[in-house]
Design an enzyme around this catalytic site. Structure first.
Site, PDB file in Angstrom:
ATOM      1  N   GLU A 169      56.017   4.341 -12.073  1.00 54.06           N
ATOM      2  CA  GLU A 169      56.658   5.337 -12.936  1.00 54.06           C
ATOM      3  C   GLU A 169      57.452   6.360 -12.124  1.00 54.06           C
ATOM      4  OE1 GLU A 169      56.972   5.207 -16.031  1.00 54.06           O
ATOM      5  OE2 GLU A 169      55.349   3.969 -16.812  1.00 54.06           O
ATOM      6  N   ASP A 304      57.382  -6.903 -17.672  1.00 53.16           N
ATOM      7  CA  ASP A 304      58.773  -6.923 -18.124  1.00 53.16           C
ATOM      8  C   ASP A 304      59.812  -6.765 -17.023  1.00 53.16           C
ATOM      9  OD1 ASP A 304      57.690  -4.383 -17.858  1.00 53.16           O
ATOM     10  OD2 ASP A 304      58.655  -3.540 -19.614  1.00 53.16           O
ATOM     11  N   THR A 557      65.463  -0.157 -14.678  1.00 53.90           N
ATOM     12  CA  THR A 557      64.715  -0.311 -15.921  1.00 53.90           C
ATOM     13  C   THR A 557      64.561   1.003 -16.677  1.00 53.90           C
ATOM     14  OG1 THR A 557      62.758  -1.406 -16.873  1.00 53.90           O
ATOM     15  CG2 THR A 557      62.398   0.068 -14.977  1.00 53.90           C
TER      16      THR A 557
END
Length: 569
Positions: A169, A304, A557
């Site tokens: 993150e 993902d 992303t």
């Protein structure tokens, strides 16, 4: 006033331009010239106890001309009046959110859009501010941008109430946000802070296995005591490549690129040795480097961006790292054969979704025909990957996958698709798929989750929330830029209107509890990706397509655009 006008008339045009320049400089210099305060701990001095940093060599430029990704628009610098009006509405939405973040949550990680407060959920390092830097620049909000840069320049990465941070993150939001804003503005303060942060995050690789720990325990990292986990999401190691490669490119320091290349090499070596050859399981053993033992395969949560980054890394390295193109081609074949499915729908729509697969002990595969909002990135992945490897069949699949997510949005009462749901799969993704209402009802009752008013075709909405996610709109943006299909513009506008109607608050936009209900209860939550991704992609959809061309930029992303090497397009 009269004197001023007369005075200006006596000046030549060159003098007037000079004076205008001086006035602009005086107005903006307090923002553009900022003093950078170094963090109180120098992470570049941490000793690597377990492994010397590998010498691979940084990728600094293009090695080949890659195929064009973006459609040739006839008038790429112009947009219609309707597009401009739509873009202005999206800009207004962003301005409202930013203004209230500035008023009620300044320097905190997130705005609370209902209670008009703030909270820290990512170390207290101003996540929304950093995540929004490139959006501010792209939307032309330069004064707000330079004010935010001033905050960034004073950040201390060693000052946080937390004992650890998520490497994934922090990399995609903070490091990606800083690098993108630097690529756009050239502001040196952003690069200096990106280097400090990169030096901190790269110590996550200082483990006995040489693979990154998912959580960076600050004190352990400083003394070389970190250990990688035995059961970690694949994204935790597989989704760091873009950011660290770009950091190596702009600093000409190979150490960041070298570290993430270790992961890529292991991925390539193991890709055809897993229980579903071509794909990696959703969870990896990073303590041993064993990626092959798990039975669960998905392109949704926990996996993902591992797949998303394969074609994007090929583009960012200017075609130099061919292993990324090879891994994408192999993975896409496995995903197409095993995970993609066509759902039965009342109108027999020719759309696709990506489910998940469990591999049994005998090698047989069990498809779960689920849908995840997170998985909606895959339409754009197929589009970009197909263009880069010269396979138009991938672009066609990308369009059908994108249309599947649009269909799911339109199916629910709110006009928004849920976080997780299930459908009934057709026998094949090719050929006819007649609607069988009786079969659907049988499956509906078997999967019953308490929702008795589901749209036809859906058998459950296991997680009916909407968290302001961008993935469906991301694929609409990418596929519009690739195909030039005008209907995607209208689809994006319909999606935005539904989202804003359901999530708007006096202070921002809030997540909602149930997309199946008009006027659903809102949550006091507005994650930073609402400004960094969702609104940015919407703004770009309705902007001139030569701005942020897919042939010149690659988006991480978190929707942070990095400049591709010149000469690769």
């Amino acid at each position: 006033m009269i004197v001023t006008r007369v005075w200006f008339r006596t000046l030549g045009s060159a003098s007037i331009l000079f004076l205008v320049g001086i006035l602009w400089y005086l107005r903006h210099t307090r923002y553009t010239t900022v003093q950078v305060h170094k963090s109180s701990f120098d992470w570049s001095q941490v000793k690597y106890l377990h492994h010397a940093q590998p010498e691979v060599g940084a990728v600094s430029g293009a090695t080949r001309i890659l195929p064009k990704i973006q459609h040739r628009f006839e008038r790429s610098s112009n947009i219609s009046k309707k597009q401009r009006q739509r873009r202005d509405v999206i800009l207004s939405t962003f301005k409202k959110c930013w203004r209230n973040y500035r008023t009620y949550a300044w320097k905190q990680d997130e705005l609370l859009p209902i209670s008009a407060g703030g909270k820290n959920s990512f170390g207290g390092w101003a996540a929304t501010l950093i995540d929004s830097l490139d959006t501010l620049w792209i939307m032309g909000l330069k004064e707000e941008f330079f004010e935010a840069v001033g905050v960034v320049a004073s950040l201390d990465w060693n000052s946080t109430p937390e004992t650890s941070c998520s490497v994934f993150e922090t990399t995609i939001r903070h490091l990606g946000g800083l690098l993108s804003a630097y690529d756009l503005s050239g502001h040196d303060a952003l690069l200096q802070k990106a280097v400090e942060l990169g030096d901190m995050l790269i110590t996550s690789f200082n483990t006995p296995s040489g693979l990154p720990a998912s959580w960076l325990d600050f004190e352990k990292a400083k003394t070389g005591q970190l250990e990688a986990g035995f059961h970690e999401p694949s994204t935790s190691a597989g989704s760091l490549a873009l950011e660290f490669t770009r950091l190596s490119q702009v600093t000409r320091d190979p150490k960041y690129y070298n570290m993430v290349t270790k992961v890529a090499v292991l991925m390539q070596q193991s890709q055809n040795q897993t229980k579903l050859p071509g794909m990696w399981p959703a969870n990896w053993n990073l303590a041993t480097g064993n990626f092959v033992s798990d039975n669960s395969f998905t392109i949704g949560a926990f996996a993902d961006s591992t797949y998303e980054y394969l074609p994007k890394m090929f583009a960012l390295t200017g075609g130099a790292d061919t292993m990324y193109a090879q891994m994408y081609r192999t993975a896409a074949e496995a995903i197409t054969n095993s995970l993609l499915y066509r759902p039965t729908t009342p109108n027999e729509d020719d759309v696709l979704f990506a489910g998940s697969v469990w591999v049994e002990s005998d090698g047989s595969q069990r498809l779960n025909p689920e849908g995840q909002h997170l998985s909606c990135f895959i339409g754009g992945m197929y589009g970009v990957g197909g263009k880069l490897i010269g396979d138009e069949s991938h672009v066609e699949l990308g369009l059908k996958l994108t249309k599947g997510c649009i269909w799911a949005y339109n199916a629910f009462a709110s006009g928004i698709m849920p976080e997780n749901f299930n459908l009934v799969a057709c026998p094949s993704i090719h050929g006819p798929c007649p609607w069988d209402e009786e079969k659907w009802r049988q499956k509906l009752y078997a999967d019953f989750d308490g929702h008795d008013d589901l749209p036809k075709g859906f058998t459950n909405a296991r997680v009916p929330t909407y968290l302001l996610r961008p993935e469906a709109i991301e694929s609409v943006f990418i596929m519009y830029r690739i195909t030039g299909r005008e209907e995607l513009l209208d689809a994006a506008w319909t999606m935005f209107q539904a989202i804003d109607k359901a999530t708007s608050t006096p202070y921002g936009n809030a997540a909602i509890e149930d997309v199946g209900t008009v006027g659903s209860r809102q949550r006091d939550s507005m994650e930073s990706f609402w400004l960094a991704e969702t609104l940015k992609y919407l703004y770009l959809i309705f902007s001139p397509p030569d701005g942020m061309s897919l042939d010149e930029w690659v988006f991480n992303t978190e929707a942070h655009p990095f400049r591709r090497p010149r000469g690769s397009y």
